[in-house]
Design a protein around this motif. Structure first.
Motif, PDB file in Angstrom:
ATOM      1  N   SER A   1       0.829  -1.204   0.000  1.00 17.80           N
ATOM      2  CA  SER A   1       0.000   0.000   0.000  1.00 17.80           C
ATOM      3  C   SER A   1       0.864   1.256   0.000  1.00 17.80           C
ATOM      4  O   SER A   1       1.781   1.383   0.816  1.00 17.80           O
ATOM      5  CB  SER A   1      -0.913   0.032   1.228  1.00 17.80           C
ATOM      6  N   GLY A   2       0.549   2.167  -0.895  1.00 18.87           N
ATOM      7  CA  GLY A   2       1.260   3.425  -0.989  1.00 18.87           C
ATOM      8  C   GLY A   2       0.921   4.119  -2.288  1.00 18.87           C
ATOM      9  O   GLY A   2       0.338   3.516  -3.207  1.00 18.87           O
ATOM     10  N   ALA A   3       1.295   5.381  -2.398  1.00 17.44           N
ATOM     11  CA  ALA A   3       0.877   6.218  -3.534  1.00 17.44           C
ATOM     12  C   ALA A   3       1.364   5.692  -4.873  1.00 17.44           C
ATOM     13  O   ALA A   3       0.769   5.989  -5.910  1.00 17.44           O
ATOM     14  CB  ALA A   3       1.364   7.649  -3.327  1.00 17.44           C
ATOM     15  N   HIS A   4       2.440   4.929  -4.892  1.00 14.93           N
ATOM     16  CA  HIS A   4       3.045   4.544  -6.174  1.00 14.93           C
ATOM     17  C   HIS A   4       2.676   3.126  -6.613  1.00 14.93           C
ATOM     18  O   HIS A   4       3.092   2.699  -7.687  1.00 14.93           O
ATOM     19  CB  HIS A   4       4.563   4.681  -6.084  1.00 14.93           C
ATOM     20  N   TYR A   5       1.901   2.396  -5.796  1.00 10.99           N
ATOM     21  CA  TYR A   5       1.650   0.983  -6.074  1.00 10.99           C
ATOM     22  C   TYR A   5       0.351   0.707  -6.821  1.00 10.99           C
ATOM     23  O   TYR A   5       0.342  -0.088  -7.754  1.00 10.99           O
ATOM     24  CB  TYR A   5       1.643   0.187  -4.767  1.00 10.99           C
TER      25      TYR A   5
END
Length: 623
Positions: free
Chosen positions: A214-218
């Motif tokens: 989980s994260g903005a780039h995934y």
């Protein structure tokens, strides 16, 4: 000086081949070539009238969509509970203020076509307190393998007509409170995606599982009607253990590919197309490109290999294709997919490391987001990936070789010159801090000084005192004109945008507020109540855009306790009539890619601002 006739010719359904050469003042010629062939009609959503009623102290503002499929001369009557409230047909706009009416008043709108009044529209969505809450329910929290507890917060959202009823539905991404940037090690909770109707009915829930970090780039998710069946699909990267909206598991349900740092650097990677109405996984294919050797993307611990971007583009000029990409600091690979008749077909793959592209300056040019626009006016969309652009056929179109940056804006930023422009900021302190380019050729029109990591930048017409759009950025000290001249005081924020009040100049959206720019100070127009912004210091909304009502933009923030998505719609009357921006495909695809990595605001294919030409009508068809 505006050029309404030139502008209108370019956008009113003529396929123009526009070649614009020249730095400002360089004495080079500008060549404009028009062809007589009609533009190809583009597939768009078959939307209902999108009527809203926003209550204020003085009464209700009723506004509605002017659809791309409506006649040019359509007019409207407004009805409250079957009784007409306007004395003469509404012709010059698509809104009407009903003075003194109560918040619960029930409205419909009837179009008048060739003098004949049509049937009732859908009933107005009521914004009784200036906003509407869509109930949502958070997934259950959990604990990571290293004992860290987490809960869930509502994050980015997108829209699409998931069930084919003509109303937009919401697709919402839930983030665990331990979501990570790629540069940060550690386990995260799962990413969860919901399909939700405007009344709060949850159509489905997809759990991406432990093998998608989980994260903005995934997780960049795309919501669009790719096959033209009148219902939007939902596409995203998946992995072993992803559970679709019917409960079915993709791949192995027991596999755990996480390493001790929480990264997922082994195991299969998939691309899945989900049914927008049921959440069912309709087809799953291998993600392109495969990660291969992790270190070949720029580091060995898993930061740069998992930088993903996504978008939607009309690569054939008529129907939408899915864009899925990986990498931007070093190697970049962009894959274009068609979804037709229930299956994926890969249209093309652009790879900066291929023999065709290697050594030409395309690698290392990506942003933390992308834009989609027909930059060469051939009727087909290009992928503006950062400091380089890929043509509709998957070949490199241009690169400035000015490298990575956090923000970019494509639009008709300077309507006095032919074609679209592109404004971008740079992260490399040895490169110009920001620059404006011809979006067709990448030719730099003007630039600002180098010397810092310039993390934010915006371009839009926020000031009526200067022609065209203005541009500003974090490391610059002044607001700049469309040609780069200093205009003085910068706006108070460098983030998102909103057409909120009654004029065509755009407002500033940042955190949970909307402000109007002024040369001596900004004026607060809206402060969101009981809501939160998303993505940390990025302070972005779940979604902002023309979602309902007329062409002005709604904004969606989650409530502070994450039990609702709170939608705000403008209470301000306007005398400007513009076709719903949902039927301008550059704007509509921008809503689709808005959630990608570092969210950016949408821009239409034509100029909206002070002194604008008559807004063009789109050439579109509905399934």
């Amino acid at each position: 000086m505006k050029h309404p006739h030139r502008h209108r010719r370019r956008r009113l359904g003529l396929a123009s081949a526009v070649a614009a050469a020249g730095l400002v003042g360089a004495g080079l010629t500008t060549l404009t070539v028009d062809t007589a062939s009609a533009a190809t009609a583009r597939q768009v959503e078959k939307l209902d009238r999108g009527v809203v009623s926003v209550h204020t102290a003085g009464g209700n503002l009723i506004s509605w969509r002017w659809l791309g499929t409506d006649p040019n001369d359509v007019s409207f009557n407004v009805y409250r509970a079957g009784t007409k409230v306007n004395s003469t047909p509404v012709t010059g706009s698509t809104n009407y203020f009903h003075s003194g009416a109560p918040a619960e008043a029930d409205y419909t709108v009837r179009a008048i076509v060739n003098g004949v009044e049509q049937g009732d529209s859908v009933h107005a969505v009521q914004f009784r307190t200036g906003y509407k809450d869509v109930p949502i329910s958070a997934p259950a929290g959990g604990t990571t393998p290293d004992g860290v507890a987490y809960t869930y917060e509502a994050n980015d959202a997108s829209v699409g007509d998931l069930d084919g009823d003509g109303a937009l539905d919401i697709v919402l991404k839930w983030y665990p409170t331990n979501a990570k940037d790629n540069s940060q090690s550690g386990y995260t909770g799962n990413t969860v995606i919901d399909g939700i109707k405007l009344d709060g009915t949850r159509l489905w829930r997809v759990d991406l599982g432990r093998n998608i970090r989980s994260g903005a780039h995934y997780t960049q998710f795309q919501v669009y009607d790719y096959d033209g069946d009148g219902k939007a699909e939902v596409a995203m990267k998946t992995a072993d253990g992803t559970r679709d909206g019917t409960g079915a598991v993709i791949g192995s349900s027991s596999a755990d590919h996480r390493n001790s740092s929480g990264y997922v650097l082994s195991g299969p990677e998939y691309l899945t197309m989900f049914n927008g109405q049921t959440g069912k996984a309709m087809q799953t294919v291998d993600y392109v490109p495969a990660r291969g050797t992790v270190s070949s993307w720029g580091d060995s611990y898993g930061n740069r290999v998992d930088r993903f971007l996504a978008g939607t583009a009309y690569l054939d000029g008529s129907r939408p294709s899915l864009i899925m990409a990986r990498g931007y600091y070093t190697r970049t690979v962009i894959a274009a997919w068609d979804w037709r008749n229930g299956s994926f077909t890969r249209r093309w793959t652009f790879d900066t490391s291929s023999s065709t592209n290697s050594g030409k300056g395309y690698d290392g040019q990506g942003n933390h987001s992308l834009s989609v626009a027909d930059v060469d006016a051939d009727g087909k969309d290009e992928i503006v990936y950062g400091a380089m652009t890929v043509d509709d056929n998957g070949s490199g179109l241009w690169t400035t070789k000015l490298g990575h940056g956090d923000a970019g804006h494509v639009g008709d930023l300077n309507p006095s010159r032919a074609g679209l422009e592109y404004f971008k900021v740079s992260e490399d302190s040895s490169k110009p801090g920001s620059w404006m380019a011809d979006a067709r050729t990448g030719q730099i029109l003007w630039q600002t000084a180098s010397g810092s990591d310039n993390g934010r930048g915006v371009a839009a017409d926020v000031y009526a005192g200067s022609a065209g759009a203005e541009a500003w950025s974090a490391s610059d000290t002044t607001l700049r004109s469309a040609t780069g001249a200093s205009l003085g005081r910068e706006p108070s924020s460098i983030n998102f945008l909103s057409w909120w009040d009654g004029d065509t100049v755009r407002e500033l959206l940042d955190g949970t507020r909307i402000d109007k720019y002024g040369t001596s100070g900004d004026t607060r127009l809206l402060t969101g109540s009981g809501v939160h912004s998303n993505n940390g210091t990025k302070a972005t909304p779940s979604l902002s855009g023309d979602l309902l009502g007329d062409w002005r933009e709604e904004v969606i923030w989650p409530t502070s306790n994450n039990t609702a998505l709170r939608i705000y719609s403008t209470p301000n009357q306007t005398s400007t009539k513009i076709t719903t921006l949902l039927h301008d495909t550059q704007y509509r695809t921008a809503l689709a890619w808005q959630n990608t990595a570092y969210n950016q605001p949408p821009h239409p294919s034509f100029f909206i601002g002070n002194g604008m030409a008559t807004a063009p009508r789109p050439t579109v068809y509905t399934p």
